[in-house]
Design an enzyme around this catalytic site. Sequence first.
Site, PDB file in Angstrom:
ATOM      1  CG  ASP A 456      -2.033  -1.008   1.155  1.00 46.48           C
ATOM      2  OD1 ASP A 456      -2.153  -1.688   0.114  1.00 46.48           O
ATOM      3  OD2 ASP A 456      -2.775  -1.149   2.143  1.00 46.48           O
ATOM      4  CG  HIS A 460       0.158   3.971   3.805  1.00 46.50           C
ATOM      5  ND1 HIS A 460       0.430   3.579   5.103  1.00 46.50           N
ATOM      6  CD2 HIS A 460      -0.672   3.009   3.324  1.00 46.50           C
ATOM      7  CE1 HIS A 460      -0.201   2.454   5.378  1.00 46.50           C
ATOM      8  NE2 HIS A 460      -0.861   2.082   4.298  1.00 46.50           N
ATOM      9  CD  GLU A 532      -9.747  -3.481   0.046  1.00 49.78           C
ATOM     10  OE1 GLU A 532     -10.405  -4.427   0.495  1.00 49.78           O
ATOM     11  OE2 GLU A 532      -9.040  -2.737   0.757  1.00 49.78           O
ATOM     12  CD  GLU A 536      -7.323   4.363  -0.019  1.00 55.71           C
ATOM     13  OE1 GLU A 536      -7.120   4.967   1.057  1.00 55.71           O
ATOM     14  OE2 GLU A 536      -7.428   3.122  -0.098  1.00 55.71           O
TER      15      GLU A 536
END
Length: 726
Positions: A456, A460, A532, A536
């Site tokens: 990820d 972040h 996912e 983002e």
Amino acid sequence: MLKKIRRRVKTIFHKRRSHNNPPPPFSPTMSPSPPQTADNHHSRSRPFTFPQTHSTVLPDPSTFFSHHLLSNPLPTNSFFQNFVLKNGDQPEYIHPYLIKSSQSSLSLSYPSLFKNPSFIYQVFIPDLTISTLDNHNPNATHTISSFDHLSVTLDFPSSNLRFFLVRGSPFLTCNVLSKVSLSISTIHAILGLTPNSSCTKYTIKLNNTQTWLLYASSPINLSCDNINKTITSSVFSGVIRIAALPNKNPNSEAVLDRFSSCYPVSGDANLTKPFHLEYNWEKKGWGDLLMLAHPLHLRLLSNDDSSVSVLEDFKYDGIDGELVGVVGNSWILKIDPVSVTWHSIKGVEEESHSEIIQALVKDVDALNSSAISTPSSYFYGKLVARAARLALIAEEVSYLEVIPTIKKFLKDTIEPWLEGTFSANGFLYDPKWGGIVTKQGSLDPGADFGFGIYNDHHYHLGYFIYGISVLAKLDPAWGRKYRPQSYAMMADYMNLRRRGDSHYTSLRCFDFWKLHSWAGGLTEFGDGRNQESTSEAVNAYYSAALMGLAYGDSHLVSIGSTILAFEIKAAQTWWHVKKDINNNNSLYPEEFTRDNRVVSVLWANKRDSGLWFAPADWKECRLGIQLLPLLPISEVLFSDVGFVKAVVEWTWPALGREGVGEGWKGFVYALQGVYDKNGALGNIGKLNGHDDGNSLTNLLWWVYSRGDGEGCDGEGKYCWFRHYCH
């Protein structure tokens, strides 16, 4: 049918620019121009790196990577990641085959598709396994001797075999480096092994209805042992190529015969200019190169810039859609431009300003950096980005009185991460793989959602980069002071440099062949990498482009905008599930399409309706994770108003479930506002809370900036630099 796509031949000259003469906006040469990362032209001194860490949780890359590769940063979210984790023996999907390496052998599978309403996945069955006889070290592992965006080379030193695994090749290519006897085994019964007259081609028929073709660079003698389901060869050295024969067209074998003598050994992807991506393969042998294109490739292949021929009837099946034959040594993919703007595309209705300002004042008054209790790099980053949104909304509604308070909050929250003074956590540099990890993540692989093992990263860091970009816009002096640290953070996932002095791997999360990002990091998964939240990922590249705007770095704007455009198009292709399968709007089987409007987690080899954090029937979470954070670019991501209405209607019954979070409801109402403004405003007014990265101000801004309800496709009047590109 052979469809010709003509090419306009052109030569691109890369000129070295003087730092005294800034490049024009959206320079036509995107790579490898200097200002691409933190290691750029802003300083001639050594680039900034965060303090070094010696992580206790990261795997050792020297187990599988060749020694000469270890001195440079290494990929952590690549299409071949399973080959370098743990035992290196989990399969990877290298279109059109699932490929598995184990104990000095390589197995390939032309997979079948399992499907039901909850998930789809490709079934790995070792249709053929290639090894050598009399191997003196049969348990030896493979070594990765080279890799690039489009290929990886696996060496089996104990077997004298080298496999060129090039994505989209219908052939598996093996270079037999010295004279050995080959073994090709299968779990199926072998019904036939038929050579041609020169023994340079064999037809292998199995009892699972599959037919495989084997081509050799020189005559090879093969014999079949039906009892042991094994084919063995006499001593051989040279190149063999193996391909499954697709059953869709009787002419497929002739196509494979025609192109069997030209094979790719590597492939590279280059951003040659804004919104253009060029593939170039290094090939050997003779003749033309045959590769396979997935559905998004076919949509983006340039009609005037690519010397390719599309073989429309030569097709392989795959979880990403049909893979279609394309002949050509290079491709050019051209995508519609996407605008990167600080504010909404259409503007906020002036009549709504007072309502937005009322919410804005309350949200800004509630900002309190000392009250933040989370040490998580993810949740902390969301709070930073949430506050930055308030500043830009204040600009849009011309209420600048709150900006000083927001600036102070942003400085108080961002600076400790940049300076390393945040006692609860912080960023560190990992020299082993080449990237940023967190203090907590360097000790605990589960901390910060796996950030310490490269999970990820774009999520972040994208939130932090958004906040930094906004603050640098508001306070240029602050931006200049913290530019080295800011660019170092951005470069972790945005680096394009390939020279040995770079601290970071090339575009850590983005997959140049699939044209979207992966988030899985250094964790072994049976179904390969996964992602996912596409929204983002979109935020990460959008934020990088905003950083370019804040710092006057047109090159970074170009790179960020281009990757952003591909990420959006891929999300709309593979995550947004369209219901009308008869109109070819869905790539997925009817069993899955009927019950799903979004893919929750997309894996290299699987499509899942369940989320990492919620079951499939929590549809509000499934919608929300594909929308958050709510930004101006969200309008482009959800530009199809018909799909927006369909996904909201699909989600709506789930809102009646007990315990549905108010924050998730807010995202559903936001999309409702695309086509039903008054209904959405009424529902938003009843909310008792919001997602930690969202606010009432942001929801009101979104609904009141929907304009007349027309969709935006990221081009035309909404793309303010379209004329630079076409």
